[in-house]
Design a protein around this motif. Structure first.
Motif, mmCIF file in Angstrom:
data_model
loop_
_atom_site.group_PDB
_atom_site.id
_atom_site.type_symbol
_atom_site.label_atom_id
_atom_site.label_comp_id
_atom_site.label_asym_id
_atom_site.label_seq_id
_atom_site.Cartn_x
_atom_site.Cartn_y
_atom_site.Cartn_z
ATOM 1 N N PHE A 137 5.731 -3.759 -3.635
ATOM 2 C CA PHE A 137 4.825 -3.872 -4.959
ATOM 3 C C PHE A 137 5.258 -2.493 -5.708
ATOM 4 O O PHE A 137 5.471 -2.858 -7.017
ATOM 5 N N ASN A 138 5.373 -1.366 -5.235
ATOM 6 C CA ASN A 138 5.235 -0.209 -6.021
ATOM 7 C C ASN A 138 6.965 -0.219 -6.261
ATOM 8 O O ASN A 138 7.425 0.272 -7.503
ATOM 9 N N LYS A 139 7.808 -0.281 -5.278
ATOM 10 C CA LYS A 139 9.287 0.008 -5.592
ATOM 11 C C LYS A 139 9.945 -0.861 -6.442
ATOM 12 O O LYS A 139 10.845 -0.752 -7.452
ATOM 13 N N ILE A 176 -0.666 0.807 -7.128
ATOM 14 C CA ILE A 176 -1.373 0.692 -5.955
ATOM 15 C C ILE A 176 -2.352 1.375 -5.566
ATOM 16 O O ILE A 176 -2.686 1.487 -4.427
ATOM 17 N N SER A 177 -3.065 2.253 -6.643
ATOM 18 C CA SER A 177 -4.030 3.135 -6.323
ATOM 19 C C SER A 177 -5.455 2.649 -5.832
ATOM 20 O O SER A 177 -5.842 3.242 -4.959
ATOM 21 N N CYS A 198 0.699 -1.261 -0.114
ATOM 22 C CA CYS A 198 -0.012 -0.227 0.004
ATOM 23 C C CYS A 198 0.613 1.257 0.045
ATOM 24 O O CYS A 198 0.231 2.346 -0.342
ATOM 25 N N ARG A 199 2.139 1.134 0.104
ATOM 26 C CA ARG A 199 3.010 2.439 0.345
ATOM 27 C C ARG A 199 4.067 2.623 -0.978
ATOM 28 O O ARG A 199 4.341 1.705 -1.440
ATOM 29 N N GLU A 200 4.058 3.853 -1.244
ATOM 30 C CA GLU A 200 5.068 4.133 -2.326
ATOM 31 C C GLU A 200 6.577 3.408 -2.105
ATOM 32 O O GLU A 200 7.158 3.009 -3.150
ATOM 33 N N GLU A 201 6.854 3.326 -0.693
ATOM 34 C CA GLU A 201 8.074 2.964 -0.682
ATOM 35 C C GLU A 201 8.163 1.323 -0.482
ATOM 36 O O GLU A 201 9.059 0.628 -0.212
ATOM 37 N N PHE A 219 13.758 -11.169 -4.132
ATOM 38 C CA PHE A 219 12.187 -11.265 -3.515
ATOM 39 C C PHE A 219 12.384 -11.190 -2.069
ATOM 40 O O PHE A 219 12.340 -12.158 -1.320
ATOM 41 N N GLN A 220 11.731 -9.864 -1.534
ATOM 42 C CA GLN A 220 11.805 -9.496 -0.422
ATOM 43 C C GLN A 220 10.435 -8.956 0.083
ATOM 44 O O GLN A 220 10.718 -7.982 0.706
ATOM 45 N N LEU A 221 9.566 -9.771 -0.136
ATOM 46 C CA LEU A 221 8.223 -9.127 0.084
ATOM 47 C C LEU A 221 7.862 -9.556 1.530
ATOM 48 O O LEU A 221 7.760 -10.765 2.033
ATOM 49 N N ALA A 222 7.223 -8.584 2.361
ATOM 50 C CA ALA A 222 6.792 -8.784 3.658
ATOM 51 C C ALA A 222 7.588 -9.844 4.582
ATOM 52 O O ALA A 222 6.729 -10.830 4.759
#
Length: 286
Positions: free
Chosen positions: A44-46, A52-53, A38-41, A107-110
């Motif tokens: 998903f977005n980075k 993510i809108s 959910c965040r720009e940083e 791959f370092q998601l969450a």
């Protein structure tokens, strides 16, 4: 050709049946509204440059919805997914490793203990219960467990630690994530009452989400969050298979892929869930 968005939105405007949503038998599940999605940083977005809108819009709607549900004594259950390679299944690991090469990413998601795996700060205070998982469904038998915040200081502290701290904890005879996942699996084999579940949690023994919901006589699940075609889809499928009535407010659900978002909602609308929207959900609570 079907216009999936138009069909889903048309049905979402139909008022919910009177008396459907009652505090004694309803809970809301908020799936993976985390910093990484959910965040720009966030990841998903980075790293993926995902749109993510929709997630941001969902966050805004949940900021308005959750206090109303709280005032109606409807419990809010959040999910957090840890994607550390030591926690996920082998098929997941193989898929993620294959994806890393062409995308040239690590791959370092969450990851457990990271900023990215935390519930967004605007919503975190509304969590009455939390599902920790390392698979897609909130009901995953072998890769999830449910706990009540502030019930056990050990679990509250443990979940802030990175995965590499597990080795020392195991040497000290302490429980780690895989042990808590085993608790969740074991709980499915025995009937447990509400008071016993609370008592067990104070002793760091946790349960599967399904066990908790049944002990609290929950029959209706309002499912929100994302992604529509991944974790939310898996959670809707699992809830439906277990006999829960699933309610999906479409403006409280998000995906980084808008085409898949509407296709999956359309599928749920036909086979598994009651489709609604934020306004109709609020009206049904009055």
């Amino acid at each position: 050709m079907i216009n999936y968005q138009k069909e889903v939105e048309k049905v979402s405007h139909i008022p919910l049946e009177k008396g459907l949503i009652k505090s004694r038998n309803t809970a809301i599940i908020v799936v993976d509204i985390l910093n990484d999605s959910c965040r720009e940083e966030g990841f998903f977005n980075k790293y993926f440059n995902f749109d993510i809108s929709l997630f941001r819009n969902v966050e805004k709607n949940l900021i308005n919805l959750l206090p109303i549900l709280k005032n109606s004594n409807i419990k809010s259950i959040f999910t957090i997914t840890f994607y550390d390679f030591d926690y996920i299944s082998n098929p997941q690991k193989e898929s993620f490793l294959k994806m890393q090469i062409p995308l040239n990413i690590n791959f370092q998601l969450a990851l457990k203990g990271s900023w990215g795996s935390k519930i967004v700060e605007t919503l975190s205070d509304f969590a009455d219960g939390i599902v920790i998982k390392s698979h897609y469904s909130a009901f995953s038998p072998e890769y999830s467990f449910f706990y009540l915040p502030n019930q056990s200081s050990y679990i509250d502290d443990y979940l802030t630690l990175p995965q590499n701290k597990d080795i020392k904890l195991i040497q000290d005879g302490k429980k780690v994530l895989k042990d808590f996942y085993n608790d969740g699996f074991d709980s499915l084999c025995k009937e447990r009452k509400k008071d016993q579940i609370t008592k067990d949690m104070s002793n760091n023994i946790f349960c599967n989400l399904d066990v908790y919901l049944r002990a609290n006589q929950i029959k209706n699940l309002i499912i929100t969050g994302g992604s529509t075609h991944v974790c939310l889809d898996a959670t809707v499928n699992a809830a439906s298979e277990r006999g829960y009535k699933v309610i999906l407010p479409i403006d409280c659900i998000a995906s980084e892929d808008k085409d898949k978002h509407w296709i999956y909602l359309h599928n749920h609308m036909i086979f598994k869930a009651t489709i609604t929207n934020f306004k109709n959900l609020i009206k049904a609570l009055k």
